[in-house]
Write an enzyme that holds these catalytic residues in place. Structure first.
Site, PDB file in Angstrom:
ATOM      1  CG  ASP A  25      -1.930   1.147   1.139  1.00  0.00           C
ATOM      2  OD1 ASP A  25      -1.570   2.239   0.656  1.00  0.00           O
ATOM      3  OD2 ASP A  25      -3.085   0.931   1.523  1.00  0.00           O
ATOM      4  CG  HIS A  26       1.371   3.950  -3.370  1.00  0.00           C
ATOM      5  ND1 HIS A  26       0.222   3.357  -3.842  1.00  0.00           N
ATOM      6  CD2 HIS A  26       1.223   5.278  -3.579  1.00  0.00           C
ATOM      7  CE1 HIS A  26      -0.565   4.291  -4.325  1.00  0.00           C
ATOM      8  NE2 HIS A  26       0.004   5.454  -4.187  1.00  0.00           N
ATOM      9  CG  HIS A  59      -4.514   4.398  -0.497  1.00  0.00           C
ATOM     10  ND1 HIS A  59      -3.589   3.390  -0.700  1.00  0.00           N
ATOM     11  CD2 HIS A  59      -5.035   4.662  -1.714  1.00  0.00           C
ATOM     12  CE1 HIS A  59      -3.564   3.087  -1.990  1.00  0.00           C
ATOM     13  NE2 HIS A  59      -4.428   3.825  -2.621  1.00  0.00           N
TER      14      HIS A  59
END
Ligand code: NAD
Length: 487
Positions: A178-179, A241
């Site tokens: 999950d950047h 996110h």
């Protein structure tokens, strides 16, 4: 002091957009910084029939913008090789196995294998199972799987995927990307909270009135209607996110700063998240779609290319999360995300309770707000009460602020670089574990169910605003308001 990491990374989807734009430049940066030196190898694999030389050229082009020294780039590219392979075909794993063994021998790497799945999610489980059944896993050192998003499209699909993965890997070998968790300012939440006793001591219901997380975009659906119309803001931004950022904010204090303790502390919060029934979804969540705006360039969502004319998709979500924990009793966590909003902004605003001290006739002290500015400008802002310059005694709020410098920004690793490094290092702190993902899905599924059955109003908001009035009313019902107004 940087020490060499010895590892072999296999990139599934090695000719894809993500690999070219993000993954190879990230690995190159790790090489330039000295984390990767002699004992590393990268094996690319995808459907296309490419020679090693053609693949190396693809890598050369993908790192061109980051190349200052061509000789260094060439030395780096030497560590790459390629095999065409169909991930659904058991027999072709042998070809890949030989390529991996050859690369491991050439660069003298014992064990330590990372398999990066940069392919369509429907292949994740298949690849994991074949890696094990066809004998591609190292027998010494570690085997780790890096998995692109999305991790399922509901709790049921995520659980099925998890079961497939768990047939071959333990959860602590799974590094789900999950950047947002790789972003510098998201990682700063822990530094601010646990590094400052003043915030640590106040991180609870006694001092915090509410917590606000905003992920707003100016862009509309662009060319992505095919995907976006099935996901909406709820699945595209909230389930993953936003929930992961909330995890850092709502977590208990970890016993130590290692990944096991951090995950345990986050899970203590996730497991206390209240899952809503239909009436509560209607009370605590707002869904909306963008309509026209002042600019003629802004089409209403329903008139965008490839969007079905009767779409009920949410392009905006605002909601209140509640944690059944003594720390957070009565403290709402507000989240919102949407497209075609007034500003592109990812931020957290921690709203502290206003002081009760009576200054006589002066304006009462306001709430103090700690803002963590994640994107596009990294920064921290603390809004506090101070005296207004005037003859009489009066108060006003002032901002104490810090903004990431150009040098800080320059030195900030790309989230993908950091995550690949962390996976090589075996540090799972910035990856979502199964419990966290499962909870986020259970929570979001309950909301999706109401929306799919069309049992909640679908609001419209003006393109270029900060969402529908109902989003403001959601907070007003608790005597709160959004701190960030899009200005
Ligand atoms: P892409 O379509 O550009 O590339 C897909 C790759 O998979 C290609 O290399 C293709 O050859 C390979 N492939 C397809 N079918 C195969 C098969 N049967 N056997 C072997 N290889 C096969 O996709 P992408 O944009 O690089 O995305 C990859 C993954 O990353 C997806 O899960 C996506 O959701 C995720 N992702 C991408 C981005 C991005 O910016 N591109 C951002 C976030 C997440």
């Amino acid at each position: 002091m940087v020490s060499e990491i010895k590892t072999l990374v296999t990139f599934f989807g090695g000719t894809g957009d993500l690999a070219k734009r993000k993954l190879y430049p990230s690995v190159f940066n790790l090489y330039k910084k000295g984390y990767l030196q002699e004992h590393f190898a990268i094996v690319g694999t995808a459907r296309q029939d490419l020679s090693d030389a053609e693949f190396k050229q693809l890598v050369r082009e993908s790192i061109a913008d980051f190349t200052e020294d061509q000789a260094q780039a060439e030395a780096f590219i030497e560590h790459f090789s390629y095999r065409a392979h169909d991930v659904t075909d058991a027999a072709s794993y042998n070809v890949l196995k030989l390529a991996i063994e050859e690369a491991a021998q050439k660069f003298d790497i014992e064990g330590n294998r990372i398999f990066y799945m940069s392919v369509a999610p429907r292949f994740f489980g298949t690849i994991a199972q074949y890696l094990k059944s066809e004998g591609l896993l190292a027998t010494t050192g570690y085997n780790r799987l890096m998995i692109e998003k999305p991790f399922g499209t509901s709790y049921a699909t995520a659980e099925a995927l998890q079961n497939d993965l768990e047939d071959a890997f333990d959860d602590n070998q799974l590094f789900r990307i999950d950047h947002y968790l790789g972003k510098e300012m998201v990682q700063n939440i822990a530094a601010l909270r646990f590094g400052n006793p003043i915030f640590d001591a106040a991180w609870n219901k006694d001092y915090i009135k509410n917590v606000q997380v905003t992920l707003s975009e100016v862009l509309g659906v662009e060319e992505r209607a095919g995907y976006y119309d099935t996901a909406g803001a709820l699945l595209d931004m909230i389930q993953n996110h936003t929930m992961q950022i909330v995890g850092w904010l709502a977590m208990e204090k970890p016993e130590s700063f290692n990944d096991t303790d951090i995950r345990a502390a986050k899970n203590a919060a996730f497991n206390a998240l209240k899952i809503y029934d239909e009436a509560e979804v209607n009370k605590y969540f707002v869904r909306a779609q963008y309509g026209a705006g002042d600019s003629a360039d802004f089409l209403p969502y329903l008139e965008e290319k490839d969007v079905p004319a009767d779409s009920k998709n949410n392009t905006f979500i605002a909601g209140e999360l509640q944690f059944d924990l003594p720390r957070w009793e009565g403290v709402p966590f507000y989240v919102r995300s949407g497209k075609r909003l007034a500003a592109k902004q990812t931020r957290v605003d921690i709203v502290f309770k206003a002081g009760k001290f009576n200054f006589g006739s002066a304006t009462p002290a306001q709430e103090s707000v700690l803002s963590i500015l994640i994107d596009p400008k990294g920064g921290v802002q603390f809004t506090v009460n101070a005296k207004r310059v005037s003859d009489a005694f009066d108060t006003r709020t002032i901002d104490l602020g810090w903004q990431a410098s150009a040098e800080d920004k320059q030195n900030t690793p790309e989230p993908y670089e950091r995550m690949i490094h962390d996976a090589m290092d075996g540090n799972g702190s910035n990856f979502a574990d199964w419990n966290g993902v499962a909870t986020a899905w259970r929570f979001v599924d309950a909301i999706s169910a109401v929306y799919t059955a069309d049992k909640a109003p679908l609001e419209t908001y003006k393109s270029g605003s900060m969402g529908p009035d109902a989003s403001d009313q959601l907070l007003a019902a608790n005597g709160d308001k959004w701190f960030y107004t899009g200005q």
